[in-house]
Write an enzyme that holds these catalytic residues in place. Structure first.
Site, mmCIF file in Angstrom:
data_model
loop_
_atom_site.group_PDB
_atom_site.id
_atom_site.type_symbol
_atom_site.label_atom_id
_atom_site.label_comp_id
_atom_site.label_asym_id
_atom_site.label_seq_id
_atom_site.Cartn_x
_atom_site.Cartn_y
_atom_site.Cartn_z
ATOM 1 N N GLU A 69 -0.054 -1.018 5.895
ATOM 2 C CA GLU A 69 1.222 -0.426 6.797
ATOM 3 C C GLU A 69 1.147 1.093 6.984
ATOM 4 O OE1 GLU A 69 4.617 1.278 8.376
ATOM 5 O OE2 GLU A 69 3.714 1.885 6.201
ATOM 6 N N ASP A 72 0.807 -1.286 -0.110
ATOM 7 C CA ASP A 72 0.016 -0.029 -0.014
ATOM 8 C C ASP A 72 1.070 1.298 -0.075
ATOM 9 O OD1 ASP A 72 0.869 -0.494 2.816
ATOM 10 O OD2 ASP A 72 -0.747 0.718 3.379
HETATM 11 N N1 BES Z 1 8.613 2.993 5.781
HETATM 12 C C1 BES Z 1 8.121 3.906 6.517
HETATM 13 C C2 BES Z 1 8.883 4.284 7.768
HETATM 14 C C3 BES Z 1 10.260 4.556 7.533
HETATM 15 C C4 BES Z 1 10.890 5.337 6.548
HETATM 16 C C5 BES Z 1 11.122 4.204 8.817
HETATM 17 C C6 BES Z 1 12.281 5.576 6.525
HETATM 18 C C7 BES Z 1 12.516 4.384 8.737
HETATM 19 C C8 BES Z 1 12.951 5.064 7.573
HETATM 20 C C9 BES Z 1 6.915 3.537 6.836
HETATM 21 O O1 BES Z 1 6.023 3.219 5.522
HETATM 22 C C10 BES Z 1 5.949 4.666 7.366
HETATM 23 O O2 BES Z 1 5.585 5.648 6.607
HETATM 24 N N2 BES Z 1 5.553 4.637 8.826
HETATM 25 C C11 BES Z 1 4.588 5.439 9.214
HETATM 26 C C12 BES Z 1 3.869 5.138 10.406
HETATM 27 C C13 BES Z 1 2.590 4.316 10.201
HETATM 28 C C14 BES Z 1 2.005 3.865 11.291
HETATM 29 C C15 BES Z 1 1.517 5.265 9.447
HETATM 30 C C16 BES Z 1 5.453 6.643 9.750
HETATM 31 O O3 BES Z 1 6.710 6.785 9.996
HETATM 32 O O4 BES Z 1 4.949 7.970 9.435
HETATM 33 MN MN MN Z 2 7.116 2.002 4.416
HETATM 34 MN MN MN Z 3 5.165 5.114 4.616
#
Ligand code: BES
Ligand code: MN
Ligand code: MN
Length: 461
Positions: free
Chosen positions: A156, A86
């Site tokens: 995710e 996604d």
């Molecule tokens: N892949 C990201 C998180 C990420 C990116 C971690 C780069 C470390 C380095 C993930 O898809 C993301 O965007 N996570 C969200 C949290 C989620 C609960 C919506 C975030 O970190 O905002």
């Molecule tokens: Mn991600």
């Molecule tokens: Mn992300």
């Protein structure tokens, strides 16, 4: 053999990824629900083509989970590969230089060999797809040294709620020795790093209500509390003049990082001037006593993600609004717990509200932070793999982002995760013009088989 296969098929690998990137699998917006399903179907077909067995699309009450496995031997170690297909919404569309769902390859200063521009190119379709192609290369050349289980989810970016349930209900099916994820980044293309920490998250929405209806700002202005004015000052009070978060108890559980570890962290290359220049800010901002890298990794933060209310259309409308809203995120560090911080926030926010307004707080998704040790076989294999493909040892780095399912793997399956990401901060994930370097895509496909090779060797003794 495996690397030759990759070299011979790299053009097709890229074409397949481009096709996946045309599917607008935006999980947050239900008008794309069918596209999310299409992306799942694309992946399940691809998994079958490359020789993964028992491939199945598991429906959930939200978006589906794609699972498949290849068991070569009960004696071989098992790697559970996780990724998400996604993507974040592409808005604002007008800021993209090309259609977010018509992938285009363009050169940039940082990616002289070209980069694929599309929503999800880096986060996480491009990075997830590296695993399918690395598997294809190992399997087609009879060089697969580990059992592999693929678990690819479509939620995710909206909190992985159904995946958590799925993991709890399929513990046996998911049994493994280590989890392997590419959804983070490296420092730059000459300086590989392995992500060894993620922050937790508490995300909520607040609603402040003043009068029972919008009012004429002349007839009532000055005599009735304006919820936007009030919300603004409440938000402003959430930080003190040292950049600390002003919520009683907020730091109580924060694990203080030792001076030795901070010194070690400070060795990672970082240029403050470039950082400021890149963002066009004259100076950085944050908690006193901590460096920029520390502020965005080992220290918690609180940010307004959106704020609205009243009249925001063209021209002027004189109105004293009835309601004001804000979305607020808090990034958490070990040992803070998302649920505790959410309730601390809620109590505090209600307490500081003057009696002229009413406050409603609605929690959204959250998750816990995680720190990954650097002395177990999974990490050592990842380190050796990166050394082999980049020619230098990777630097362990704690990141500020969140992947709430990672601490869940540890809690529910008892498994540690290797965050073997290949993106760059400058790939602007979640923003307009997201991209992923071709160098990075191919470097990932090259490195992953090395990981399997070294991991199976280390697990033998
Ligand atoms: N892949 C990201 C998180 C990420 C990116 C971690 C780069 C470390 C380095 C993930 O898809 C993301 O965007 N996570 C969200 C949290 C989620 C609960 C919506 C975030 O970190 O905002
Ligand atoms: Mn991600
Ligand atoms: Mn992300």
């Amino acid at each position: 053999m495996t690397q030759n296969y990759i070299e011979e098929n790299k053009k097709r690998f890229l074409e397949e990824l481009m096709e996946l990137l045309t599917i607008p699998s935006v999980s947050a917006d239900l008008s794309f629900k069918n596209d999310v399903l299409q992306a799942a179907q694309f992946l399940s077909k691809n998994l079958e083509q490359i020789g993964v067995e028992n491939v199945e699309i598991y429906p959930t009450s939200g978006h589906p989970i794609v699972y498949g496995e290849k068991i070569i031997s009960t004696d071989a170690p098992t790697v559970l590969v996780y990724g998400h297909y996604d993507v974040q919404p592409a808005d604002p569309y007008e800021l993209w230089d090309s259609d977010p769902f018509k992938p285009e390859i363009r050169k940039t200063d940082i990616h002289p060999d070209g980069a694929i521009f599309a929503r999800g190119a880096c986060d996480d379709k491009g990075q997830m797809f590296m695993h399918l192609k690395a598997f294809e290369a190992m399997n087609s050349t009879n060089n697969l040294p580990c059992n592999v289980k693929f678990m690819l989810e479509g939620e995710e970016e909206v909190g992985s709620e159904n995946l958590e349930k799925f993991v709890r209900e399929h513990k046996d099916m998911l049994s493994a020795d280590v989890v392997l994820v590419s959804d983070t980044g490296i420092i730059n293309n000459h300086t590989p790093s392995i992500c060894v920490g993620l922050r937790g998250l508490s995300y909520l929405e607040v609603e402040v209500t003043g009068p029972n209806r919008d009012l004429h700002s002349g007839l009532y202005g000055g005599g009735v509390a304006n919820p936007i004015n009030i919300l603004s000052s409440m938000i402003a009070s959430l930080h003190d003049d040292q950049g600390k978060i002003n919520i009683p108890g907020f730091y109580d559980e924060v694990l203080q990082v030792s001076d030795d570890e901070r010194k070690e962290m400070a060795k990672a290359p970082f240029n403050l001037e470039n950082y400021q220049q890149d963002l066009a800010v004259d100076t950085v901002h944050g908690e006193f006593g901590y460096s920029t890298n520390e502020r965005t990794s080992i220290r918690p933060s609180l940010d307004v993600n959106g704020i609205w209310g009243g009249y925001i259309g063209e021209g002027a409308k004189t109105v004293l609004p009835s309601k004001a809203y804000a979305k607020i995120s808090m990034r958490l560090v070990p040992n803070q717990t998302s649920a505790d911080i959410t309730s601390l926030f809620e109590n505090h926010f209600k307490k500081i509200a003057p009696s002229s307004v009413k406050v409603k707080v609605t929690p959204h998704h959250g998750g816990e932070g995680v720190v990954i040790p650097t002395d177990f076989k999974g990490y050592l294999a990842a380190k050796k793999a990166m050394n082999k493909s980049f020619g230098v040892d990777p630097i362990p780095v704690r990141s500020g982002g969140s992947i709430p399912i990672v601490p869940m793997f540890e809690e529910v399956l008892g498994l540690k995760t290797i965050l073997l990401g290949f993106g760059l901060d400058s790939d602007v994930i979640h923003s307009p013009n997201e991209h992923f370097g071709l160098f990075n895509f191919y470097k990932g496909i090259e490195t992953i088989p090395y990981f399997y090779e070294f991991y199976s060797e280390l697990m033998k003794n």
